[in-house]
Every structure is written in structure tokens, then in C-alpha cells.
Design an enzyme around this catalytic site. Sequence first.
Site, PDB file in Angstrom:
ATOM      1  N   ILE A   1      26.504 -16.873  47.296  1.00  0.00           N
ATOM      2  CA  ILE A   1      25.112 -16.445  47.453  1.00  0.00           C
ATOM      3  C   ILE A   1      25.065 -15.304  48.464  1.00  0.00           C
ATOM      4  O   ILE A   1      25.608 -15.431  49.568  1.00  0.00           O
ATOM      5  CB  ILE A   1      24.220 -17.606  47.935  1.00  0.00           C
ATOM      6  CG1 ILE A   1      24.370 -18.830  47.020  1.00  0.00           C
ATOM      7  CG2 ILE A   1      22.759 -17.165  48.004  1.00  0.00           C
ATOM      8  CD1 ILE A   1      23.628 -20.065  47.502  1.00  0.00           C
TER       9      ILE A   1
ATOM     10  N   GLY B   1      23.005 -12.626  51.032  1.00  0.00           N
ATOM     11  CA  GLY B   1      21.789 -12.554  51.847  1.00  0.00           C
ATOM     12  C   GLY B   1      21.299 -13.903  52.332  1.00  0.00           C
ATOM     13  O   GLY B   1      20.132 -14.256  52.149  1.00  0.00           O
TER      14      GLY B   1
ATOM     15  N   SER C   1      21.259 -15.182  55.576  1.00  0.00           N
ATOM     16  CA  SER C   1      20.976 -15.356  57.006  1.00  0.00           C
ATOM     17  C   SER C   1      19.563 -15.877  57.255  1.00  0.00           C
ATOM     18  O   SER C   1      19.277 -16.410  58.333  1.00  0.00           O
ATOM     19  CB  SER C   1      21.179 -14.037  57.761  1.00  0.00           C
ATOM     20  OG  SER C   1      20.272 -13.050  57.302  1.00  0.00           O
TER      21      SER C   1
ATOM     22  N   ILE D   1      14.876 -17.027  51.534  1.00  0.00           N
ATOM     23  CA  ILE D   1      15.271 -17.679  50.297  1.00  0.00           C
ATOM     24  C   ILE D   1      16.781 -17.908  50.257  1.00  0.00           C
ATOM     25  O   ILE D   1      17.246 -18.955  49.792  1.00  0.00           O
ATOM     26  CB  ILE D   1      14.829 -16.843  49.079  1.00  0.00           C
ATOM     27  CG1 ILE D   1      13.299 -16.786  48.997  1.00  0.00           C
ATOM     28  CG2 ILE D   1      15.392 -17.426  47.781  1.00  0.00           C
ATOM     29  CD1 ILE D   1      12.778 -15.867  47.893  1.00  0.00           C
TER      30      ILE D   1
ATOM     31  N   TYR E   1      10.630  -0.036  46.098  1.00  0.00           N
ATOM     32  CA  TYR E   1      11.047  -1.437  45.970  1.00  0.00           C
ATOM     33  C   TYR E   1      10.849  -1.936  44.542  1.00  0.00           C
ATOM     34  O   TYR E   1      11.756  -2.533  43.944  1.00  0.00           O
ATOM     35  CB  TYR E   1      10.251  -2.294  46.957  1.00  0.00           C
ATOM     36  CG  TYR E   1      10.543  -3.778  46.862  1.00  0.00           C
ATOM     37  CD1 TYR E   1      11.711  -4.300  47.402  1.00  0.00           C
ATOM     38  CD2 TYR E   1       9.647  -4.644  46.237  1.00  0.00           C
ATOM     39  CE1 TYR E   1      11.984  -5.663  47.314  1.00  0.00           C
ATOM     40  CE2 TYR E   1       9.909  -6.003  46.150  1.00  0.00           C
ATOM     41  CZ  TYR E   1      11.082  -6.507  46.692  1.00  0.00           C
ATOM     42  OH  TYR E   1      11.353  -7.856  46.590  1.00  0.00           O
TER      43      TYR E   1
END
Length: 281
Positions: free
Chosen positions: A9, A11, A13, A16, A154
Site C-alpha cells: 500500500i 501513502g 503515513s 486513508i 488534481y
Amino acid sequence: MTAPKTVLITGTSSGIGLAAALGAARAGWRTIATMRDTGKAEALLKAAAETGVADRIHVRRLDVTDPESIAACLDEVIAEHGRLDALVNNAGAAQVGTIEQSSLDDVRTAMEVNFFGVVATTRAALPHLRAAQGRVITVTSVGGVVGQPFNEAYCAAKFAVEGFMESLAPVAATVGVDVTVIEPGAVASEFVANLGLDVPALLTAAGPYAPALQAYIARTQQSFGNAQTPAEAAAPIIDALSAERPAFRVQTSPWARDFVATKLADLDGSAVQDLTRAWVR
């Protein structure tokens, strides 16, 4: 005794990603929890210890914008565990602004993290996922379906991810790999806090766009006041990991389903434009 399956997985830290790592570990997965800066792993490791899954969570460094980092992490995972059964692309970064007042570098950065990072990580993982008959699960956003004011870069990146994964899914299926996108709405997490936006400065610099930006910020603050928790948004990820035949597109809440449905039934674009124009008035 069957060895646990392995999921990587990105991200993890906060937000989600952190919740997904904990949820996967609780579900019995050997969880490779990656982040660009492993010095930020304290919150995850503390939560893992408190929930009794510390032995199933292995923190590794992975920067999705660095192909060498991706390759090194995957090599280490295969050397240590012998297989990779699932990839959860979660790492991402928001970028607020409108194109006249954003630099091209701002746009390129948003695309590098949110799109090319997903592509690079998926590409590197696919040979291992193919060997394991595994799956790719990618956290996109309702902003990957409905374009949103002051989120041009984004949303462009998330639209690109959705198109990439929708195109990849039937091809990957021919070699036994399932592909799913997870579409959260507003989530109460550090993702928003990490933007570090100076709202008064933004409004001062916005010039002719200031009234629209002020209206957008007010609407956004209200929507995040009713946001899902990271754990709620991560729950469909865990479901998709274990489902026999996961759906391609999964929203994380009834609100997200209704919001996305507006676009998917909107052949001429008028329904979405009527909806989002109201956000900037």
C-alpha cells in the site's frame, strides 16, 4: 498452514492509507506499508501496536515519483516474502488553484504524483501480480469522475487515473489480475491539512477569481465538516482485497455514489455544470 497473502500500500503515513494498512493487517494480510518518508511512520506503528497487528505491518520507503525507489521496494518485498498478491495505489497530493494563476510546474507536479506515480508503481508491480493472480486497487476520488472548481490539475490527474485503470482492467483480466478503483468523497484526514493553505493570502492573490474562490472554500469547509473518517473510506479497499470478483468502480459512501451517478447519467454535461457552478456563486 497457508502463508498470508502480501499487499503493498502506498501513502500510509496518514489518512486513508494508514487506515487501509491497519485494516488489511487485521484481515490477515502481510502488509507492506510504504511512504516517501519513513520518519513519518510513528502514527501507523503506534496504531498497529494498539490494535495487535504490529507483526503484520512492515514499513518500507517508496516514493511513487522515483522509479528507482519503486523498483528497490518491490525487489525487497519479493526477496523477503516471495510474492506480491495485491497493490493498493493510495499515495496522492492535492493541488488547489485555477490555471491562470497556477504555474505549469504546479500542474506537472500534480500529474507526477497522482497519475504518473500510479502508472509507474502499477507497471512495476504487474509481473508479480500476474504471477500471483492478484489485483490492483487504486484510490482515485469522486474528483476523478466529476471535475471540480479550483481543482483542475488534481481532477485532471484523477480523471487520467480512472481512464488508465478502466482501459487496463479488461487487459489485466486476461492474465488473471483484477483492477478496481475506489472513489471517496470528502474524508477527514491530513490530506487536506497537509495542503497548508493560507486562505487569506490565496484570496488576496486570486484577483478576479476571489469571489468564486471564497464561495468554493466556504462550500468545501462545510462538506469536510460532514466527511467520512479514514477508516470508513478505507473499508471498501479491504472488501475489494478479499472479494472473489471485485467491482471495477466502488464509491465509499452513499453521498459519493449519488455524486458520481450525476456524472455517469449526464450525457450532455449540463447536470454537472449546473451542480458545480453553484459552488462558486
